[in-house]
Design a protein around this motif. Structure first.
Motif, PDB file in Angstrom:
ATOM      1  N   GLN A  38       0.864  -1.229  -0.104  1.00 42.42           N
ATOM      2  CA  GLN A  38       0.229  -0.065   0.054  1.00 42.42           C
ATOM      3  C   GLN A  38       0.723   1.259   0.058  1.00 42.42           C
ATOM      4  O   GLN A  38       1.558   1.547   0.785  1.00 42.42           O
ATOM      5  CB  GLN A  38      -0.858   0.035   1.385  1.00 42.42           C
ATOM      6  CG  GLN A  38      -1.709   1.143   1.538  1.00 42.42           C
ATOM      7  CD  GLN A  38      -2.923   1.494   0.233  1.00 42.42           C
ATOM      8  OE1 GLN A  38      -3.572   0.531   0.194  1.00 42.42           O
ATOM      9  NE2 GLN A  38      -2.800   2.576  -0.414  1.00 42.42           N
ATOM     10  N   ILE A  39       0.648   2.178  -0.944  1.00 42.46           N
ATOM     11  CA  ILE A  39       1.317   3.354  -1.125  1.00 42.46           C
ATOM     12  C   ILE A  39       0.618   4.355  -0.236  1.00 42.46           C
ATOM     13  O   ILE A  39      -0.819   4.438  -0.380  1.00 42.46           O
ATOM     14  CB  ILE A  39       1.558   3.774  -2.559  1.00 42.46           C
ATOM     15  CG1 ILE A  39       2.258   3.089  -3.218  1.00 42.46           C
ATOM     16  CG2 ILE A  39       1.782   5.328  -2.782  1.00 42.46           C
ATOM     17  CD1 ILE A  39       3.667   3.123  -3.228  1.00 42.46           C
ATOM     18  N   LEU A  40       1.294   5.229   0.661  1.00 43.22           N
ATOM     19  CA  LEU A  40       0.468   6.139   1.325  1.00 43.22           C
ATOM     20  C   LEU A  40       1.013   7.495   1.177  1.00 43.22           C
ATOM     21  O   LEU A  40       2.227   7.697   1.183  1.00 43.22           O
ATOM     22  CB  LEU A  40       0.407   5.720   2.778  1.00 43.22           C
ATOM     23  CG  LEU A  40      -0.346   4.423   3.392  1.00 43.22           C
ATOM     24  CD1 LEU A  40      -0.063   4.007   4.763  1.00 43.22           C
ATOM     25  CD2 LEU A  40      -1.681   4.844   3.173  1.00 43.22           C
ATOM     26  N   LEU A  61      -8.488   2.827   9.061  1.00 42.85           N
ATOM     27  CA  LEU A  61      -7.485   2.496   9.605  1.00 42.85           C
ATOM     28  C   LEU A  61      -7.167   1.039   9.642  1.00 42.85           C
ATOM     29  O   LEU A  61      -5.906   0.489   9.452  1.00 42.85           O
ATOM     30  CB  LEU A  61      -7.170   3.265  10.918  1.00 42.85           C
ATOM     31  CG  LEU A  61      -7.226   4.824  10.904  1.00 42.85           C
ATOM     32  CD1 LEU A  61      -7.140   5.545  12.296  1.00 42.85           C
ATOM     33  CD2 LEU A  61      -6.101   5.276  10.092  1.00 42.85           C
ATOM     34  N   ALA A  62      -7.853   0.361  10.206  1.00 47.87           N
ATOM     35  CA  ALA A  62      -7.978  -1.070  10.243  1.00 47.87           C
ATOM     36  C   ALA A  62      -7.643  -1.699   8.785  1.00 47.87           C
ATOM     37  O   ALA A  62      -7.296  -2.815   8.611  1.00 47.87           O
ATOM     38  CB  ALA A  62      -8.930  -1.900  11.012  1.00 47.87           C
ATOM     39  N   THR A  63      -8.468  -1.034   7.835  1.00 45.61           N
ATOM     40  CA  THR A  63      -8.438  -1.769   6.580  1.00 45.61           C
ATOM     41  C   THR A  63      -7.072  -1.629   6.116  1.00 45.61           C
ATOM     42  O   THR A  63      -6.345  -2.459   5.530  1.00 45.61           O
ATOM     43  CB  THR A  63      -9.352  -1.054   5.507  1.00 45.61           C
ATOM     44  OG1 THR A  63     -10.550  -0.680   6.293  1.00 45.61           O
ATOM     45  CG2 THR A  63      -9.586  -1.573   4.286  1.00 45.61           C
ATOM     46  N   ILE A  64      -6.456  -0.413   6.244  1.00 46.03           N
ATOM     47  CA  ILE A  64      -4.929  -0.020   5.875  1.00 46.03           C
ATOM     48  C   ILE A  64      -4.125  -0.744   6.542  1.00 46.03           C
ATOM     49  O   ILE A  64      -3.064  -1.530   5.864  1.00 46.03           O
ATOM     50  CB  ILE A  64      -4.605   1.527   6.141  1.00 46.03           C
ATOM     51  CG1 ILE A  64      -5.562   2.430   4.944  1.00 46.03           C
ATOM     52  CG2 ILE A  64      -3.255   1.800   5.895  1.00 46.03           C
ATOM     53  CD1 ILE A  64      -5.641   3.948   5.667  1.00 46.03           C
ATOM     54  N   MET A  65      -4.401  -1.244   7.790  1.00 46.18           N
ATOM     55  CA  MET A  65      -3.431  -1.863   8.556  1.00 46.18           C
ATOM     56  C   MET A  65      -3.468  -3.380   8.138  1.00 46.18           C
ATOM     57  O   MET A  65      -2.464  -4.287   8.196  1.00 46.18           O
ATOM     58  CB  MET A  65      -3.894  -1.768  10.142  1.00 46.18           C
ATOM     59  CG  MET A  65      -3.546  -0.557  10.677  1.00 46.18           C
ATOM     60  SD  MET A  65      -1.810  -0.244  10.961  1.00 46.18           S
ATOM     61  CE  MET A  65      -1.614  -1.171  12.344  1.00 46.18           C
ATOM     62  N   SER A  66      -4.330  -3.796   7.319  1.00 39.61           N
ATOM     63  CA  SER A  66      -4.647  -5.141   7.065  1.00 39.61           C
ATOM     64  C   SER A  66      -3.482  -5.339   5.869  1.00 39.61           C
ATOM     65  O   SER A  66      -3.263  -6.539   5.261  1.00 39.61           O
ATOM     66  CB  SER A  66      -5.948  -5.642   6.675  1.00 39.61           C
ATOM     67  OG  SER A  66      -6.783  -5.186   7.486  1.00 39.61           O
ATOM     68  N   ALA A  67      -2.771  -4.365   5.023  1.00 42.57           N
ATOM     69  CA  ALA A  67      -2.013  -4.489   3.892  1.00 42.57           C
ATOM     70  C   ALA A  67      -0.876  -5.116   4.490  1.00 42.57           C
ATOM     71  O   ALA A  67      -0.379  -4.739   5.568  1.00 42.57           O
ATOM     72  CB  ALA A  67      -1.930  -3.056   3.264  1.00 42.57           C
ATOM     73  N   ARG A  68      -0.065  -5.891   3.748  1.00 36.53           N
ATOM     74  CA  ARG A  68       0.850  -6.575   4.212  1.00 36.53           C
ATOM     75  C   ARG A  68       2.356  -5.618   4.199  1.00 36.53           C
ATOM     76  O   ARG A  68       3.250  -6.023   5.066  1.00 36.53           O
ATOM     77  CB  ARG A  68       1.260  -7.684   3.293  1.00 36.53           C
ATOM     78  CG  ARG A  68       0.328  -8.898   3.487  1.00 36.53           C
ATOM     79  CD  ARG A  68       0.334 -10.084   2.688  1.00 36.53           C
ATOM     80  NE  ARG A  68      -0.366  -9.893   1.467  1.00 36.53           N
ATOM     81  CZ  ARG A  68      -1.686  -9.972   1.382  1.00 36.53           C
ATOM     82  NH1 ARG A  68      -2.269 -10.279   2.214  1.00 36.53           N
ATOM     83  NH2 ARG A  68      -2.159  -9.909   0.047  1.00 36.53           N
TER      84      ARG A  68
END
Ligand SMILES: N[C@@H]1[C@@H](O)[C@H](O)[C@@H](COP(=O)(O)O)O[C@@H]1O
Length: 260
Positions: free
Chosen positions: A128-130, A184-191
């Motif tokens: 995930q790019i942020l 935030l939890a969705t983003i935290m699920s990225a590896r």
């Protein structure tokens, strides 16, 4: 959390290297794409590698972080169109390979749930790019966002609307008031999370992200709980980091085998 302080073009190359390595090892990788100015140099570098080095996205899929609510389908600042222009149309991503939350859905709540399901069905996001907002938001998770949040409707803060007015004729009134955003939890699920920030305007947010206490007041601080985060910042964005010298020394002495 690995912090790399380097000039902007070098941070873009490092992020592009991570994406290239992933795609060469796993052509069907799932990428997470961000809008905003922070990742633009990464997209330029990926487009160049596609044109010149044969880097292919043909089997990859991608999920966007967020979308404004209510912008007309053809509006140039609709994130769907921004991602199409900045990256999707410049590489060989297949038609339909990029998905984003539907900010024009009649039922926005159902659209958020469907988006969460789509990410899960794809097996989750590999990389995930942020970017990061000046108030510490990631995607559109504004201060006060639940650290356990999933894709949902959010109201944008005045600060974010003012920051983004530059994309809307410098007229804050044209900036939508609501958005759909991965939680935030969705983003935290990225590896693997790769966050880029440039300039002194981001210095406080970057300091909080890396060195502050974890708090919903600075939503990006939740990344301190993620096992694989790479923070790529230039001197300006690093200017408030208390341990900047340590991060510089660590990166300079990093063994090649350690990877990103
Ligand atoms: N929703 C986006 C974020 O995904 C982005 O990371 C952030 C910073 O934007 P920029 O990179 O232009 O500074 O704000 C926007 O509002």
């Amino acid at each position: 959390m690995e912090v790399v302080i380097a000039p902007g073009p070098e941070t873009a190359r490092i992020a592009a290297d991570a994406i290239e390595k992933l795609l060469r090892a796993r052509p069907q990788a799932v990428l997470g794409l961000a809008t905003g100015s922070s990742p633009l140099a990464v997209y330029d570098e990926l487009a160049r590698r596609h044109d010149e080095d044969g880097l292919s996205f043909a089997h990859a899929r991608a999920f966007m972080l967020d979308e404004y609510v209510g912008l007309p389908a053809e509006h140039p600042e609709r994130y769907r169109n921004v991602i199409e222009k900045e990256i999707a149309s410049r590489v060989d991503l297949a038609p339909g390979a990029v998905q984003g939350p539907d900010g024009l859905a009649d039922d926005l709540v159902a659209a958020c749930a469907a988006y969460e399901r789509a990410i899960l069905d794809a097996g989750g996001v590999d990389l995930q790019i942020l970017g990061i907002g000046t108030d510490g938001h990631i995607a559109f998770n504004e201060p006060g966002s639940s650290l356990a949040s999933r894709t949902r409707i959010k109201t944008l803060t005045r600060q974010t609307r003012e920051d983004n007015a530059r994309f809307f004729d410098d007229d804050v009134a044209q900036v939508p008031t609501h958005c759909l955003t991965q939680g935030l939890a969705t983003i935290m699920s990225a590896r693997h999370l790769v966050l880029l920030a440039q300039g002194r305007g981001k210095a406080e947010a970057v300091h909080q992200l890396v060195e502050g206490p974890v708090s919903a007041m600075w939503p990006a601080t939740v990344l301190q709980h993620h096992p694989h985060v790479t923070v790529l910042v230039d001197d300006g964005a690093a200017s408030r980091l208390q341990l900047a010298d340590y991060y510089r020394e660590t990166y300079a002495a990093k063994p090649g085998w350690q990877g990103l």
